[in-house]
Enzyme design. Sequence first.
Site, PDB file in Angstrom:
ATOM      1  N   TRP A  20       0.718  -1.420  -0.072  1.00 20.85           N
ATOM      2  CA  TRP A  20       0.461  -0.499   0.080  1.00 20.85           C
ATOM      3  C   TRP A  20       0.438   1.501  -0.081  1.00 20.85           C
ATOM      4  O   TRP A  20       1.959   1.352   0.526  1.00 20.85           O
ATOM      5  CB  TRP A  20      -1.033  -0.045   0.869  1.00 20.85           C
ATOM      6  CG  TRP A  20      -2.175   0.753   1.519  1.00 20.85           C
ATOM      7  CD1 TRP A  20      -2.158   1.849   1.468  1.00 20.85           C
ATOM      8  CD2 TRP A  20      -3.575   0.577   0.445  1.00 20.85           C
ATOM      9  NE1 TRP A  20      -3.064   3.120   1.213  1.00 20.85           N
ATOM     10  CE2 TRP A  20      -4.139   1.682   0.263  1.00 20.85           C
ATOM     11  CE3 TRP A  20      -4.015  -0.569   0.439  1.00 20.85           C
ATOM     12  CZ2 TRP A  20      -5.330   1.780   0.474  1.00 20.85           C
ATOM     13  CZ3 TRP A  20      -5.216  -0.531   0.206  1.00 20.85           C
ATOM     14  CH2 TRP A  20      -6.145   0.921   0.329  1.00 20.85           C
ATOM     15  N   HIS A  50      -0.312  -5.627   7.067  1.00 24.78           N
ATOM     16  CA  HIS A  50      -1.549  -5.539   5.609  1.00 24.78           C
ATOM     17  C   HIS A  50      -0.784  -6.451   4.826  1.00 24.78           C
ATOM     18  O   HIS A  50      -1.267  -5.946   3.602  1.00 24.78           O
ATOM     19  CB  HIS A  50      -2.093  -4.461   5.594  1.00 24.78           C
ATOM     20  CG  HIS A  50      -2.824  -4.519   6.914  1.00 24.78           C
ATOM     21  ND1 HIS A  50      -3.938  -4.500   7.429  1.00 24.78           N
ATOM     22  CD2 HIS A  50      -2.387  -3.383   8.141  1.00 24.78           C
ATOM     23  CE1 HIS A  50      -4.480  -4.285   8.099  1.00 24.78           C
ATOM     24  NE2 HIS A  50      -3.542  -3.539   9.077  1.00 24.78           N
ATOM     25  N   HIS A  54      -3.809 -11.238   3.915  1.00 23.39           N
ATOM     26  CA  HIS A  54      -4.054 -11.177   4.933  1.00 23.39           C
ATOM     27  C   HIS A  54      -5.375 -10.717   5.233  1.00 23.39           C
ATOM     28  O   HIS A  54      -6.096 -10.427   4.901  1.00 23.39           O
ATOM     29  CB  HIS A  54      -3.045 -10.069   5.605  1.00 23.39           C
ATOM     30  CG  HIS A  54      -3.881  -8.209   4.401  1.00 23.39           C
ATOM     31  ND1 HIS A  54      -2.955  -7.958   3.256  1.00 23.39           N
ATOM     32  CD2 HIS A  54      -4.629  -7.412   5.378  1.00 23.39           C
ATOM     33  CE1 HIS A  54      -3.910  -6.246   3.157  1.00 23.39           C
ATOM     34  NE2 HIS A  54      -5.314  -6.583   3.950  1.00 23.39           N
ATOM     35  N   ASP A  56      -8.389  -8.467   8.029  1.00 25.48           N
ATOM     36  CA  ASP A  56      -7.723  -6.881   9.133  1.00 25.48           C
ATOM     37  C   ASP A  56      -9.142  -7.160  10.322  1.00 25.48           C
ATOM     38  O   ASP A  56     -10.416  -7.446  10.121  1.00 25.48           O
ATOM     39  CB  ASP A  56      -8.878  -6.363   8.143  1.00 25.48           C
ATOM     40  CG  ASP A  56      -8.004  -4.825   7.077  1.00 25.48           C
ATOM     41  OD1 ASP A  56      -6.798  -5.599   6.972  1.00 25.48           O
ATOM     42  OD2 ASP A  56      -9.029  -4.723   5.822  1.00 25.48           O
ATOM     43  N   HIS A  60      -8.371  -1.872  13.121  1.00 24.72           N
ATOM     44  CA  HIS A  60      -7.474  -1.537  12.049  1.00 24.72           C
ATOM     45  C   HIS A  60      -8.213   0.281  11.687  1.00 24.72           C
ATOM     46  O   HIS A  60      -7.248   0.183  10.954  1.00 24.72           O
ATOM     47  CB  HIS A  60      -7.580  -2.259  10.733  1.00 24.72           C
ATOM     48  CG  HIS A  60      -6.757  -1.667   9.474  1.00 24.72           C
ATOM     49  ND1 HIS A  60      -6.072  -1.241   9.182  1.00 24.72           N
ATOM     50  CD2 HIS A  60      -7.482  -1.685   8.000  1.00 24.72           C
ATOM     51  CE1 HIS A  60      -5.366  -1.063   8.131  1.00 24.72           C
ATOM     52  NE2 HIS A  60      -6.316  -1.034   7.806  1.00 24.72           N
ATOM     53  N   HIS A 161     -15.500  -0.905   5.015  1.00 21.39           N
ATOM     54  CA  HIS A 161     -15.229  -1.689   6.175  1.00 21.39           C
ATOM     55  C   HIS A 161     -16.291  -1.703   7.539  1.00 21.39           C
ATOM     56  O   HIS A 161     -16.255  -2.693   7.990  1.00 21.39           O
ATOM     57  CB  HIS A 161     -13.286  -0.944   7.055  1.00 21.39           C
ATOM     58  CG  HIS A 161     -12.295  -1.254   6.016  1.00 21.39           C
ATOM     59  ND1 HIS A 161     -12.315  -1.260   4.925  1.00 21.39           N
ATOM     60  CD2 HIS A 161     -11.412  -2.418   6.126  1.00 21.39           C
ATOM     61  CE1 HIS A 161     -10.916  -1.588   4.335  1.00 21.39           C
ATOM     62  NE2 HIS A 161     -10.463  -2.604   5.063  1.00 21.39           N
ATOM     63  N   GLU A 173      -8.267 -10.057   2.268  1.00 18.62           N
ATOM     64  CA  GLU A 173      -8.172  -9.061   1.280  1.00 18.62           C
ATOM     65  C   GLU A 173      -6.852  -9.965   0.985  1.00 18.62           C
ATOM     66  O   GLU A 173      -5.957 -10.586   1.035  1.00 18.62           O
ATOM     67  CB  GLU A 173      -8.018  -7.889   1.854  1.00 18.62           C
ATOM     68  CG  GLU A 173      -9.204  -6.919   2.736  1.00 18.62           C
ATOM     69  CD  GLU A 173      -8.378  -5.489   3.260  1.00 18.62           C
ATOM     70  OE1 GLU A 173      -9.713  -5.072   3.152  1.00 18.62           O
ATOM     71  OE2 GLU A 173      -7.009  -5.369   3.430  1.00 18.62           O
TER      72      GLU A 173
END
Length: 216
Positions: A20, A50, A54, A56, A60, A161, A173
């Site tokens: 990310w 992440h 992974h 969440d 998070h 989310h 994800e």
Amino acid sequence: MTKSKWIDISQPLDDKLAHWPGDTPFEYVTEYTKEQTGSVNIGKMTTSLHSGTHIDAPFHFDNEGARVLDLDINRYIGAARIIDASSFKQLDEHTFSQFDLNGVTRLLVKTSVSNNPTHFPQDFPSVSACGANYLGKNGIKLIGVDVPSVDHPDSKELSGHHALLQNDVAILENVMLDLVPDGDYDLIALPLPIRDGDGSPVRAVIRPLIQIQKGE
């Protein structure tokens, strides 16, 4: 009866892995070699929680949310259905209503984005609030997507989310689904027991769910 082989749907963790933007990239080094220790090699990794495939945890995106070790591990083990939503631009109620989700509790969603672990996509389908509500009403307890997030990369509100949390739907994800046919599978995607973690890399694997006939 011969059992089907497990299929790895995880992104490999190496220094080529896309991360990310602004987050910590994955790095592995052999910190101590066998020549140095006289007996063993000892590796060290630096990573965001992440990175790659992974889960969440609610913490998070919610300061009052559950951490990784608070999560029910049974969410991440069991029967799952893979659907191909690659013809849809949004993962909303309209999209999910096109598929048979009867009896499904874990849903893995294939999108139009190619599974390339070395490339971070700038745009991808996201889960809308109405989509999350639809999943919750239909008994889904986990959604897995083959993109880096259930929300668009530009989102700060993270409505997907939050809506999934409100509907008690766990988040997985960056699963790799391009080469896997639609259908029903066994899924194992266990997070590491990181007590205070806001997420965790997982080794996600599936195998075709074989219906055992009576008398076999």
